[in-house]
Design a protein around this motif. Structure first.
Motif, PDB file in Angstrom:
ATOM      1  N   UNK A  97       0.813  -1.212   0.000  1.00 52.97           N
ATOM      2  CA  UNK A  97       0.000   0.000   0.000  1.00 52.97           C
ATOM      3  C   UNK A  97       0.850   1.267   0.000  1.00 52.97           C
ATOM      4  N   UNK A  98       2.045   1.195   0.620  1.00 51.19           N
ATOM      5  CA  UNK A  98       2.865   2.398   0.716  1.00 51.19           C
ATOM      6  C   UNK A  98       4.338   2.043   0.812  1.00 51.19           C
ATOM      7  N   UNK A  99       5.133   2.790   0.052  1.00 51.49           N
ATOM      8  CA  UNK A  99       6.588   2.687   0.068  1.00 51.49           C
ATOM      9  C   UNK A  99       7.121   4.063   0.448  1.00 51.49           C
ATOM     10  N   UNK A 100       7.809   4.148   1.580  1.00 54.81           N
ATOM     11  CA  UNK A 100       8.255   5.438   2.088  1.00 54.81           C
ATOM     12  C   UNK A 100       9.738   5.384   2.457  1.00 54.81           C
ATOM     13  N   UNK A 101      10.297   6.552   2.728  1.00 58.14           N
ATOM     14  CA  UNK A 101      11.725   6.676   3.011  1.00 58.14           C
ATOM     15  C   UNK A 101      11.926   7.624   4.182  1.00 58.14           C
ATOM     16  N   UNK A 119       7.173   5.275  -7.188  1.00 58.09           N
ATOM     17  CA  UNK A 119       5.947   5.099  -6.417  1.00 58.09           C
ATOM     18  C   UNK A 119       5.977   5.646  -5.014  1.00 58.09           C
ATOM     19  N   UNK A 120       7.108   6.222  -4.600  1.00 58.36           N
ATOM     20  CA  UNK A 120       7.175   6.863  -3.286  1.00 58.36           C
ATOM     21  C   UNK A 120       6.366   8.148  -3.325  1.00 58.36           C
ATOM     22  N   UNK A 121       5.536   8.350  -2.331  1.00 59.71           N
ATOM     23  CA  UNK A 121       4.704   9.566  -2.284  1.00 59.71           C
ATOM     24  C   UNK A 121       4.950  10.385  -1.018  1.00 59.71           C
ATOM     25  N   UNK A 122       5.474   9.757   0.029  1.00 58.53           N
ATOM     26  CA  UNK A 122       5.748  10.473   1.272  1.00 58.53           C
ATOM     27  C   UNK A 122       7.157  10.146   1.729  1.00 58.53           C
ATOM     28  N   UNK A 123       7.834  11.136   2.274  1.00 48.56           N
ATOM     29  CA  UNK A 123       9.147  10.903   2.867  1.00 48.56           C
ATOM     30  C   UNK A 123       9.227  11.640   4.198  1.00 48.56           C
ATOM     31  N   UNK A 124      10.071  11.117   5.077  1.00 50.98           N
ATOM     32  CA  UNK A 124      10.400  11.798   6.324  1.00 50.98           C
ATOM     33  C   UNK A 124      11.825  12.315   6.222  1.00 50.98           C
ATOM     34  N   UNK A 125      12.010  13.572   6.551  1.00 53.83           N
ATOM     35  CA  UNK A 125      13.346  14.169   6.547  1.00 53.83           C
ATOM     36  C   UNK A 125      13.729  14.526   7.971  1.00 53.83           C
ATOM     37  N   UNK A 126      14.858  14.008   8.424  1.00 49.33           N
ATOM     38  CA  UNK A 126      15.340  14.294   9.777  1.00 49.33           C
ATOM     39  C   UNK A 126      16.028  15.643   9.791  1.00 49.33           C
ATOM     40  N   UNK A 127      15.492  16.568  10.589  1.00 55.52           N
ATOM     41  CA  UNK A 127      16.022  17.932  10.627  1.00 55.52           C
ATOM     42  C   UNK A 127      15.718  18.523  11.998  1.00 55.52           C
ATOM     43  N   UNK A 128      16.758  18.780  12.780  1.00 51.13           N
ATOM     44  CA  UNK A 128      16.572  19.183  14.173  1.00 51.13           C
ATOM     45  C   UNK A 128      16.690  20.677  14.412  1.00 51.13           C
ATOM     46  N   UNK A 129      17.214  21.405  13.444  1.00 51.51           N
ATOM     47  CA  UNK A 129      17.436  22.839  13.629  1.00 51.51           C
ATOM     48  C   UNK A 129      17.475  23.533  12.282  1.00 51.51           C
ATOM     49  N   UNK A 130      17.100  24.814  12.279  1.00 52.56           N
ATOM     50  CA  UNK A 130      17.186  25.644  11.082  1.00 52.56           C
ATOM     51  C   UNK A 130      18.337  26.631  11.178  1.00 52.56           C
ATOM     52  N   UNK A 131      19.171  26.474  12.171  1.00 50.11           N
ATOM     53  CA  UNK A 131      20.350  27.319  12.345  1.00 50.11           C
ATOM     54  C   UNK A 131      21.549  26.613  11.709  1.00 50.11           C
ATOM     55  N   UNK A 132      22.180  27.199  10.690  1.00 50.12           N
ATOM     56  CA  UNK A 132      23.270  26.508   9.979  1.00 50.12           C
ATOM     57  C   UNK A 132      24.414  26.083  10.886  1.00 50.12           C
ATOM     58  N   UNK A 133      24.790  26.924  11.845  1.00 52.07           N
ATOM     59  CA  UNK A 133      25.899  26.568  12.733  1.00 52.07           C
ATOM     60  C   UNK A 133      25.519  25.412  13.662  1.00 52.07           C
TER      61      UNK A 133
END
Length: 338
Positions: A97-101, A119-133
Motif C-alpha cells: 500500500x505504501x513505500x516510504x523513506x 511510487x514513493x509519495x511520502x518521505x520523512x526528513x530528519x532535521x533538528x534545527x534551522x540554524x546553519x551553525x
C-alpha cells in the motif's frame, strides 16, 4: 493479495509494517545517533540489493502493506534506485500500500524525481534545527543548505515531506516555535521525537542530559496554540495533534515518557538481515544465512519469519526517569534503522 496466513504476534497484533535499513553508512555523524569515528560493517555482511528485494517481497507476501526504507542514510547506498524500482511492482499489484523513506535529505536533490517515479509519495526528513551553525554541530558533517535544497527538490517532485526533529534539551528548545512556524508556512507536517538510548556514542555523550520530555514540549506549544488530539494513525508510533490556529499536524513519538507499544504493528530489519521484533529489545532473528542457504526455496525463510514474530514482546523498557540510560541498546540506531 496472497492467501498465505498473515503475521500475527502473541498479542494478536497483525504485523503489516516493515522498516528496513539498507545500509549502516551515512554522510552525517549526528551526535545522538553515531560516534564521530564510526566503524562500519564489512560490505559482505550486508544484504545485497537482490537479497533485499527477496526479503521484502517475502514479507509483503505475508501481509506487510507498508515498507519504510531507512539507514544510516539509505540514499548513499550504491544502486539503491534499483531496489526502489523493484519494489514498485508490489505497489502496482496492490499488495504493497505504501513505500516510504526516512532520509537526512542530503541526497534528495539527486533522487527525488526518481523516488516519485518508483511510487514513493511520502518521505520523512530528519532535521533538528534551522540554524546553519547548530546544524553543522549536531550533524558534525552536514550542511543545512544542502538539506533545504533537497527538501525543495522533493516537494517540486510531488513528494509529501514530513520533518522529524529530535527534541534535545539545551539544543533546539529555543527553536520550538521557529520549526513549527516554518513547517506551517511550507505546508509540511512535523513530528518531534524523544532521544533514545541506542549505541555507544563516546565518553562525551550525555543522553540523559539531552532528554527533553515531549510532555513538556507539548505544554510549551500549548502556550501559543490550541492543541486538538487526533485519532488518526500513520502506521507508526506517533500520536498527533492539530494546531487550530494554523491547521497543521504535529506528531509526538514518546518512547520514554509514554510507552507506545500497545498497538505496535511493525518490525525492523537491519542491513545484515537481522529481524528485530522491538526497537527497544536486543532479541532478534538472523534471517540472512537462512535465506542464503536456500536460494530456490522460500519455505525456510518464511518459517523463520513466523517463528520470530511468535516471539515479539509486548513492549520495551526505555526509561530516563531514574537519571540513567535504563533499557539502553548496545547497537547504534544507524544499524537498526531510524
Amino acid at each position: 493479495m496472497t492467501d498465505t496466513p498473515r503475521l500475527i504476534d502473541p498479542f494478536a497484533r497483525a504485523i503489516t509494517y516493515l522498516r528496513v535499513s539498507v545500509t549502516d553508512r551515512c554522510d552525517f555523524r549526528c551526535v545522538y545517533c553515531m560516534a564521530e569515528d564510526m566503524t562500519f560493517l564489512p560490505k559482505r555482511d550486508l544484504l545485497s540489493l537482490e537479497e533485499l528485494d527477496r526479503m521484502c517481497s517475502t514479507f509483503i507476501g505475508l501481509g506487510v502493506e507498508k515498507l519504510r526504507i531507512t539507514g544510516g542514510e539509505p540514499l548513499v547506498r550504491r544502486g539503491i534506485m534499483t531496489f526502489f524500482n523493484g519494489m514498485s511492482r508490489h505497489l502496482d499489484s496492490g499488495a504493497l500500500k505504501e513505500l516510504t523513506v526516512t532520509t537526512n535529505g542530503s541526497q534528495l536533490a539527486r533522487f527525488a524525481t526518481d523516488l516519485y517515479a518508483a511510487g514513493v509519495r511520502r518521505i520523512n526528513v530528519s532535521l533538528d534545527t534551522l540554524d546553519p551553525d547548530k546544524f553543522a554541530r549536531v550533524t558534525r558533517w552536514g550542511r543545512l543548505e544542502q538539506v533545504l535544497k533537497g527538501i525543495e527538490a522533493a516537494r517540486n517532485a510531488g513528494l509529501r515531506v514530513k520533518i522529524n526533529a529530535v527534541a534535545l534539551k539545551g539544543f533546539n528548545e529555543d527553536e520550538l516555535f521557529t520549526l513549527t512556524d516554518w513547517c506551517a508556512r511550507e505546508d509540511m507536517d512535523l513530528t518531534f521525537i524523544e532521544v533514545m538510548p541506542m549505541g555507544d556514542l563516546g565518553d562525551d555523550a550525555d543522553r540523559v542530559g539531552q532528554f527533553w520530555s515531549l510532555e513538556d514540549l507539548r505544554g510549551d506549544l500549548a502556550t501559543r496554540f490550541t492543541l486538538t488530539d487526533l485519532t488518526e494513525n500513520s502506521g507508526g508510533p506517533a500520536r498527533y495533534v492539530r494546531l487550530e490556529e494554523t491547521g497543521q499536524k504535529i506528531g509526538f513519538i514518546t518512547p520514554l515518557s509514554h510507552n507506545f507499544c500497545e498497538s505496535c504493528n511493525r518490525v525492523r530489519m537491519t542491513c545484515t538481515g537481522e529481524l528485530f521484533m522491538c526497537l527497544g529489545q536486543e532479541d532478534n532473528a538472523s534471517l540472512r544465512d537462512i535465506m542464503r542457504a536456500s536460494p530456490e526455496d522460500n519455505a525456510p525463510l518464511i518459517a523463520a519469519i513466523r517463528t520470530a514474530i511468535s516471539n515479539k514482546p509486548k513492549g520495551h523498557d526505555f526509561d530516563y526517569s531514574r537519571q540513567q540510560e535504563d533499557g539502553k541498546m548496545t547497537r547504534h540506531m544507524s544499524h537498526t534503522g531510524g
